[in-house]
Structure formats: structure tokens, C-alpha cells
Motif scaffolding. Sequence first.
Motif, PDB file in Angstrom:
ATOM      1  N   SER A  53      36.053  41.335  31.414  1.00 32.25           N
ATOM      2  CA  SER A  53      35.553  41.248  32.787  1.00 32.25           C
ATOM      3  C   SER A  53      36.628  40.738  33.749  1.00 32.25           C
ATOM      4  O   SER A  53      37.572  40.068  33.344  1.00 32.25           O
ATOM      5  CB  SER A  53      34.307  40.358  32.823  1.00 32.25           C
ATOM      6  N   PHE A 112      38.016  38.944  37.620  1.00 33.04           N
ATOM      7  CA  PHE A 112      37.885  37.615  38.233  1.00 33.04           C
ATOM      8  C   PHE A 112      36.905  37.590  39.397  1.00 33.04           C
ATOM      9  O   PHE A 112      36.403  36.534  39.765  1.00 33.04           O
ATOM     10  CB  PHE A 112      39.259  37.138  38.754  1.00 33.04           C
ATOM     11  N   ASN A 113      36.595  38.761  40.001  1.00 33.69           N
ATOM     12  CA  ASN A 113      36.007  38.683  41.348  1.00 33.69           C
ATOM     13  C   ASN A 113      34.516  38.349  41.390  1.00 33.69           C
ATOM     14  O   ASN A 113      34.077  37.655  42.299  1.00 33.69           O
ATOM     15  CB  ASN A 113      36.338  39.940  42.159  1.00 33.69           C
ATOM     16  N   LYS A 172      35.789  38.612  26.817  1.00 29.01           N
ATOM     17  CA  LYS A 172      37.149  38.223  27.208  1.00 29.01           C
ATOM     18  C   LYS A 172      37.120  38.107  28.741  1.00 29.01           C
ATOM     19  O   LYS A 172      37.194  39.096  29.453  1.00 29.01           O
ATOM     20  CB  LYS A 172      38.112  39.283  26.677  1.00 29.01           C
ATOM     21  N   THR A 179      41.585  35.425  33.021  1.00 29.57           N
ATOM     22  CA  THR A 179      42.332  34.184  32.792  1.00 29.57           C
ATOM     23  C   THR A 179      42.382  33.316  34.054  1.00 29.57           C
ATOM     24  O   THR A 179      42.540  32.099  33.972  1.00 29.57           O
ATOM     25  CB  THR A 179      43.763  34.530  32.321  1.00 29.57           C
ATOM     26  N   GLY A 238      45.157  38.985  29.055  1.00 28.21           N
ATOM     27  CA  GLY A 238      44.770  40.318  28.605  1.00 28.21           C
ATOM     28  C   GLY A 238      45.968  41.104  28.108  1.00 28.21           C
ATOM     29  O   GLY A 238      45.854  41.886  27.158  1.00 28.21           O
ATOM     30  N   PHE A 283      34.596  47.600  30.161  1.00 30.58           N
ATOM     31  CA  PHE A 283      35.647  46.966  30.956  1.00 30.58           C
ATOM     32  C   PHE A 283      35.360  47.119  32.443  1.00 30.58           C
ATOM     33  O   PHE A 283      35.018  48.210  32.907  1.00 30.58           O
ATOM     34  CB  PHE A 283      36.995  47.637  30.643  1.00 30.58           C
ATOM     35  N   THR A 284      35.525  46.037  33.176  1.00 32.18           N
ATOM     36  CA  THR A 284      35.562  46.117  34.639  1.00 32.18           C
ATOM     37  C   THR A 284      36.861  45.469  35.087  1.00 32.18           C
ATOM     38  O   THR A 284      37.183  44.351  34.675  1.00 32.18           O
ATOM     39  CB  THR A 284      34.355  45.399  35.279  1.00 32.18           C
ATOM     40  N   GLY A 285      37.602  46.177  35.923  1.00 28.92           N
ATOM     41  CA  GLY A 285      38.880  45.655  36.403  1.00 28.92           C
ATOM     42  C   GLY A 285      39.673  46.746  37.087  1.00 28.92           C
ATOM     43  O   GLY A 285      39.106  47.733  37.574  1.00 28.92           O
ATOM     44  N   SER A 286      40.978  46.587  37.086  1.00 30.54           N
ATOM     45  CA  SER A 286      41.829  47.510  37.837  1.00 30.54           C
ATOM     46  C   SER A 286      41.956  48.853  37.117  1.00 30.54           C
ATOM     47  O   SER A 286      41.806  48.940  35.887  1.00 30.54           O
ATOM     48  CB  SER A 286      43.209  46.893  38.020  1.00 30.54           C
ATOM     49  N   GLU A 304      34.728  50.466  34.688  1.00 31.87           N
ATOM     50  CA  GLU A 304      34.344  50.244  36.095  1.00 31.87           C
ATOM     51  C   GLU A 304      35.605  49.771  36.799  1.00 31.87           C
ATOM     52  O   GLU A 304      36.047  48.628  36.605  1.00 31.87           O
ATOM     53  CB  GLU A 304      33.255  49.167  36.186  1.00 31.87           C
ATOM     54  N   LEU A 305      36.202  50.634  37.633  1.00 29.09           N
ATOM     55  CA  LEU A 305      37.568  50.367  38.092  1.00 29.09           C
ATOM     56  C   LEU A 305      37.663  50.175  39.611  1.00 29.09           C
ATOM     57  O   LEU A 305      36.678  49.926  40.277  1.00 29.09           O
ATOM     58  CB  LEU A 305      38.473  51.501  37.609  1.00 29.09           C
ATOM     59  N   GLY A 306      38.870  50.305  40.108  1.00 26.68           N
ATOM     60  CA  GLY A 306      39.148  49.987  41.505  1.00 26.68           C
ATOM     61  C   GLY A 306      38.567  50.988  42.489  1.00 26.68           C
ATOM     62  O   GLY A 306      38.020  52.027  42.110  1.00 26.68           O
ATOM     63  N   CYS A 364      35.078  45.163  44.600  1.00 21.80           N
ATOM     64  CA  CYS A 364      35.471  46.540  44.262  1.00 21.80           C
ATOM     65  C   CYS A 364      34.901  47.534  45.247  1.00 21.80           C
ATOM     66  O   CYS A 364      35.582  48.462  45.676  1.00 21.80           O
ATOM     67  CB  CYS A 364      35.000  46.873  42.855  1.00 21.80           C
ATOM     68  N   GLU A 387      44.807  50.108  47.064  1.00 24.19           N
ATOM     69  CA  GLU A 387      43.644  49.221  47.167  1.00 24.19           C
ATOM     70  C   GLU A 387      44.110  47.832  47.600  1.00 24.19           C
ATOM     71  O   GLU A 387      44.935  47.215  46.933  1.00 24.19           O
ATOM     72  CB  GLU A 387      42.924  49.110  45.810  1.00 24.19           C
ATOM     73  N   PHE A 410      25.479  52.093  38.768  1.00 26.50           N
ATOM     74  CA  PHE A 410      26.670  51.803  39.586  1.00 26.50           C
ATOM     75  C   PHE A 410      27.912  52.309  38.867  1.00 26.50           C
ATOM     76  O   PHE A 410      28.054  52.144  37.651  1.00 26.50           O
ATOM     77  CB  PHE A 410      26.766  50.287  39.778  1.00 26.50           C
TER      78      PHE A 410
HETATM   79  P1  NAP Z   1      42.527  43.297  36.043  1.00 23.68           P
HETATM   80  O1  NAP Z   1      43.808  42.656  36.352  1.00 23.68           O
HETATM   81  O2  NAP Z   1      42.525  44.708  35.605  1.00 23.68           O
HETATM   82  O3  NAP Z   1      41.837  42.365  34.914  1.00 23.68           O
HETATM   83  C1  NAP Z   1      40.533  42.620  34.442  1.00 23.68           C
HETATM   84  C2  NAP Z   1      40.384  42.054  33.045  1.00 23.68           C
HETATM   85  O4  NAP Z   1      41.231  42.806  32.158  1.00 23.68           O
HETATM   86  C3  NAP Z   1      40.845  40.597  32.904  1.00 23.68           C
HETATM   87  O5  NAP Z   1      40.008  39.932  32.004  1.00 23.68           O
HETATM   88  C4  NAP Z   1      42.236  40.761  32.341  1.00 23.68           C
HETATM   89  O6  NAP Z   1      42.711  39.635  31.649  1.00 23.68           O
HETATM   90  C5  NAP Z   1      42.034  41.916  31.384  1.00 23.68           C
HETATM   91  N1  NAP Z   1      43.249  42.601  30.960  1.00 23.68           N
HETATM   92  C6  NAP Z   1      44.471  42.601  31.534  1.00 23.68           C
HETATM   93  N2  NAP Z   1      45.337  43.349  30.805  1.00 23.68           N
HETATM   94  C7  NAP Z   1      44.643  43.833  29.747  1.00 23.68           C
HETATM   95  C8  NAP Z   1      44.969  44.667  28.631  1.00 23.68           C
HETATM   96  N3  NAP Z   1      46.181  45.170  28.457  1.00 23.68           N
HETATM   97  N4  NAP Z   1      43.982  44.960  27.761  1.00 23.68           N
HETATM   98  C9  NAP Z   1      42.747  44.474  27.903  1.00 23.68           C
HETATM   99  N5  NAP Z   1      42.373  43.671  28.939  1.00 23.68           N
HETATM  100  C10 NAP Z   1      43.312  43.362  29.846  1.00 23.68           C
HETATM  101  O7  NAP Z   1      41.527  43.226  37.295  1.00 23.68           O
HETATM  102  P2  NAP Z   1      41.184  41.978  38.209  1.00 23.68           P
HETATM  103  O8  NAP Z   1      42.350  41.677  39.072  1.00 23.68           O
HETATM  104  O9  NAP Z   1      40.568  40.886  37.412  1.00 23.68           O
HETATM  105  O10 NAP Z   1      40.008  42.605  39.098  1.00 23.68           O
HETATM  106  C11 NAP Z   1      40.241  43.329  40.259  1.00 23.68           C
HETATM  107  C12 NAP Z   1      40.117  44.818  40.034  1.00 23.68           C
HETATM  108  O11 NAP Z   1      38.871  45.119  39.428  1.00 23.68           O
HETATM  109  C13 NAP Z   1      40.122  45.609  41.338  1.00 23.68           C
HETATM  110  O12 NAP Z   1      40.851  46.795  41.177  1.00 23.68           O
HETATM  111  C14 NAP Z   1      38.654  45.917  41.559  1.00 23.68           C
HETATM  112  O13 NAP Z   1      38.410  47.021  42.390  1.00 23.68           O
HETATM  113  C15 NAP Z   1      38.191  46.137  40.163  1.00 23.68           C
HETATM  114  N6  NAP Z   1      36.756  45.930  40.035  1.00 23.68           N
HETATM  115  C16 NAP Z   1      35.959  47.015  39.806  1.00 23.68           C
HETATM  116  C17 NAP Z   1      34.587  46.857  39.735  1.00 23.68           C
HETATM  117  C18 NAP Z   1      33.669  48.026  39.486  1.00 23.68           C
HETATM  118  O14 NAP Z   1      32.519  47.777  39.147  1.00 23.68           O
HETATM  119  N7  NAP Z   1      34.118  49.253  39.626  1.00 23.68           N
HETATM  120  C19 NAP Z   1      34.031  45.589  39.909  1.00 23.68           C
HETATM  121  C20 NAP Z   1      34.876  44.510  40.124  1.00 23.68           C
HETATM  122  C21 NAP Z   1      36.229  44.688  40.183  1.00 23.68           C
HETATM  123  P3  NAP Z   1      43.696  38.585  32.367  1.00 23.68           P
HETATM  124  O15 NAP Z   1      42.893  37.945  33.437  1.00 23.68           O
HETATM  125  O16 NAP Z   1      44.067  37.695  31.251  1.00 23.68           O
HETATM  126  O17 NAP Z   1      44.858  39.372  32.900  1.00 23.68           O
END
Ligand code: NAP
Length: 477
Positions: free
Chosen positions: A147, A149-150, A173, A176, A206, A224-227, A248-250, A282, A377, A444
Motif C-alpha cells: 500500500s 503513503f497517501n 507491506k 516506509t 519496497g 498493489f496501490t502506488g505509482s 491501482e496506479l497513478g 490519486c 503526475e 474503483f
Molecule cells: P510508490 O512509491 O509506488 O509506493 C507504493 C508502495 O510500493 C510502498 O509501500 C512502497 O514501499 C512499495 N514499493 C516500492 N518499490 C517496490 C518494489 N520494487 N516492489 C514492491 N513494492 C515496492 O507510491 P507512493 O508514493 O506511496 O504513492 C503515490 C502514488 O500512488 C501516486 O502515483 C498515486 O497516484 C498512486 N495512488 C494510486 C491510487 C489508486 O487507487 N489508483 C491510490 C493512491 C495512490 P516504500 O514506501 O518502502 O518505497
Amino acid sequence: MKMFINGERREASDGRTIDVLNSATLEFIDTVPAATEKDVNEAIAAAKEGARYWGSLPVYERSAILNKAADLIDSRREELAGSLSIEMGKIISEARPEVRVAAQIIRGFAEKANHLYGQTMTDYQVGTEHDIIFTRHEPLGVVACISPFNYPVELCSQKYAAALAAGNAVIIKPSTDNPLTVMKVAEILWEAGVPGNVLQLVTGAGSDIGDILSESPDIAAITFTGSTAVGKHIAEKAAGTLKRVFLELGGNDPYIVFEDADFELAVTGAVRGRVQNAGQTCCSPKRFLVQNSIKDAFIKRAVEQIGALVMGSPLDDKTELGSLISAKAAKTVDEQVKLTISQGAKLICGGTFISETYYAPTILEVTPSMDIAKDMECFGPVIPIIGFDTEEEAIAIANQTMYGLQAGVITKDINKAIRVAAKLECGGVVINQSGNYRHLDQPFGGRKMSGIGREGVSVTLDEMTQVKSYILRNILE
Ligand code: NAP
């Protein structure tokens, strides 16, 4: 705080830790372990055992445990919201509803799981008249929940609650930057009765431990939700074991304002939608397409509204704009603003640091050819405004991005709103508000590089289970 592995609270096997800071003040709060490969593999092995037990429990027992956890979260909402606010700079008036929604999500999945029905086939195929064929949803096994941070508490709950309700074991996970409140919630899940080997939580970068989860043959799915960059990386690593991957990405969501819009609603929707969570959402509007006939008036009123925003301590109920997650994140926003100005944008207001992690709300007048109007973004309180003349032009600008999460369309003409919504390449369109909206039941998710799959109480249990067909041959003879 310590990790959760096989029913024990653990330090990392090599003792290494990571500091967690208060985002608003940059003061030290606590440490979390930097998990080693050995730690993560132990969590996976324990979860594999846990999955067998948990998947064989009747669903009413799993649901009862989850409902108890939701009640405990509700009873500790104020404490959890305070923790969330301190570790990430989220204003307290947004932290409280996030915790409340997390409990609702858990209850939603618990309830839905009680009624996750299979199907029975008909005998329309010649030769099957005497057979009974029915299906059941069965758990996948171990699900890794990664998951961001946001919205750490809410978004993580969309993952573990669905996976657990469906009978899977989970490995959480968290981010951080702010893992502590999610860890407190994990503690509550244990307290409510989720067994120690059914729910594991590992902490660490991560980039260090993510691949162990993505590549493990013992993990059946990654949610996974993140970048987008990290999501793509996970999909590549997970391909080797053909595990399910939900991403679920950016996003770089458009907010389209037509000249016939309710003007005040349009400006307020833009400003409020953008500054929520200090611009780190996001699905917040990130590109503001305003019909040229009202653009100057729109900018003037947006500047007034931005000027009236109260910035301050996230713990103060009056604060409307908190800090960004980290000094690094604020620097990235500043670099993106500077890049946009170097590409010819006009800076209307803002464009400065207030402190290392507070960034002034910023308005830029931009053109469709700039990076910020396409695939860049920006995760901060930045409002890039793009003028347009016709409906077709607005749709073309809205779609000229690799992303496709949500969108907002503001007009009093409902036919136009639906016509435009149907042409937008994204997962959801909000009419008469920004796309910064998520109902917990809603499917979503995004199109294009904004993700794979949909998440929400109405859909995720299907993704967290596998359908097995049971074929009873000649049973009706
Ligand atoms: P991120 O940097 O991609 O990190 C997300 C998660 O992935 C964190 O727990 C991170 O751990 C982990 N991670 C990093 N590298 C990894 C790897 N190689 N393998 C597995 N996991 C890994 O994203 P963020 O900065 O936390 O969140 C912002 C992004 O999320 C934005 O792009 C936003 O648009 C997107 N988002 C999308 C949604 C949606 O529903 N579509 C919702 C919320 C946010 P660490 O913290 O240890 O690096």
C-alpha cells in the motif's frame, strides 16, 4: 514498532531499523525494522500455513472476527486518526473520516463474503441433461498487500479486508514513510482474532524487499496501490510465477469546466478537490480544463479561494492544508512547477516552499503541450489551468495522457455531461464535482497506465477468490 511474523512481534533478523518522522515537523517518532530476505521468507512460510487454516474456517467465523476488528477500530478512531495525522501531515479533519471509512470497508467485505454465491449451470447443452454443475468461490492462498503513503489506513483496508474475508492469508507491506498507523490497525486485527500466521506485516524499503514478494511462488496474488513505475515493475517480477496482480496506479485526472457551469461550485470543486490531502490523492483533479470564455474569472476566484485556505499544524481542527509526506516529495513538486514554468507556463500564485515539507498552493496557466498537461503526475497542491474553446477540444486534451483514473465534468447541461463522460478514457467520471470521489462499494480503478482491475466492496471478492466448478455427472438419472 515491531513487525508481525508468525504470531510474534519481531525486529529485523539483522537488527537494522528505519526512522519514521513526523512529516509536518520532521521530528523523530519511532523506528520500524528493515526486514531482511530471511524475515520476509519466514512471513511467507507462516502465511502459507495460515492460509490453510483460515480458508477452511466457515465464512461466518471470519466475518465475525472482521466485524469485531471494525468495532475496535471505531472505538479507537481518535487515537488512530491522531497517529495518522502526526506521521503523514494529513489534517486531522481528513484523518478521522479515513479511519472511519477503513472500518466501514472491513464491515463491507465481511458482509459481502457471507453472500458470495456460486452459480448453477442450465442443461441447454445437449448431453448435459443429467448433470449438475455448480461453482464455488475458493480462496487464492497467500495475498501480498502493498500500500502507498497517501491514504494508508483506508487503501490498505481495501486490500487485507477483501483478502481475509475471502479466506486468504495476507502479508501487508505498508509504505516506509508512514507505516505506524497501519501497524496499529494490524495489532487490532490480531486482537480481534485474526490468527498470527494469517496476518503478517513486514516493514522495509519496497526496493529492498518488494521483489521477494513479487517473485515468490508461494504468493498467489499481489494487490498493489502506488505509482505506475512501481506497479509496472511488480507486474514484470510477478509474471514469472503467473500470480494474479491487481494494480491501482497513478493519475493525471482532468477537471473540465464548461461556461454554463455553476461558477462557484466549479471553482470550489477545483480548489477543494485539489488541496485535499495536500494534493496527494490519486484521483484528485490535476489538470483543470476551463472554457476560455470564463477562464480569467475562474483564475481570479481560484486565487481568492486559495488565499483564504488555512495552513498550519495538521492536528489543529481549523487547518485546511497540511504538509506533504516528506521534504523529498516537496522538492519534487517544486521541480515540477519550475519545469512547467521553464516550458512557458505563467505562474499566477504560489510556487514557493513554506517550510521543508509545506508547499504553497500554486496556480499555473499552462498549454496542452506541456508535460503537466500530459503524463507528469504532480502530487502536491498545484492547479494547472488550460483553456479550451469546444467540447471536442476539451475531450482531446483530457485524453492526451497515458493515465485514465477518474475525471470531473462541470456543466448544468446533463446531456453534455453524459456525452463527454462517455468519451473520456478513464475508470470513473464524476459529474458536478471533481473526480476526487470514491464510494467504498464503487468498482474503483483506472484504464491505460492507471491500473489493472477494479477495487471496491462490490467487486474485489471476485478477484480475491478462484472459481471452482463441481461437475456431478448423471446425477439426475
Ligand atoms: P510508490 O512509491 O509506488 O509506493 C507504493 C508502495 O510500493 C510502498 O509501500 C512502497 O514501499 C512499495 N514499493 C516500492 N518499490 C517496490 C518494489 N520494487 N516492489 C514492491 N513494492 C515496492 O507510491 P507512493 O508514493 O506511496 O504513492 C503515490 C502514488 O500512488 C501516486 O502515483 C498515486 O497516484 C498512486 N495512488 C494510486 C491510487 C489508486 O487507487 N489508483 C491510490 C493512491 C495512490 P516504500 O514506501 O518502502 O518505497
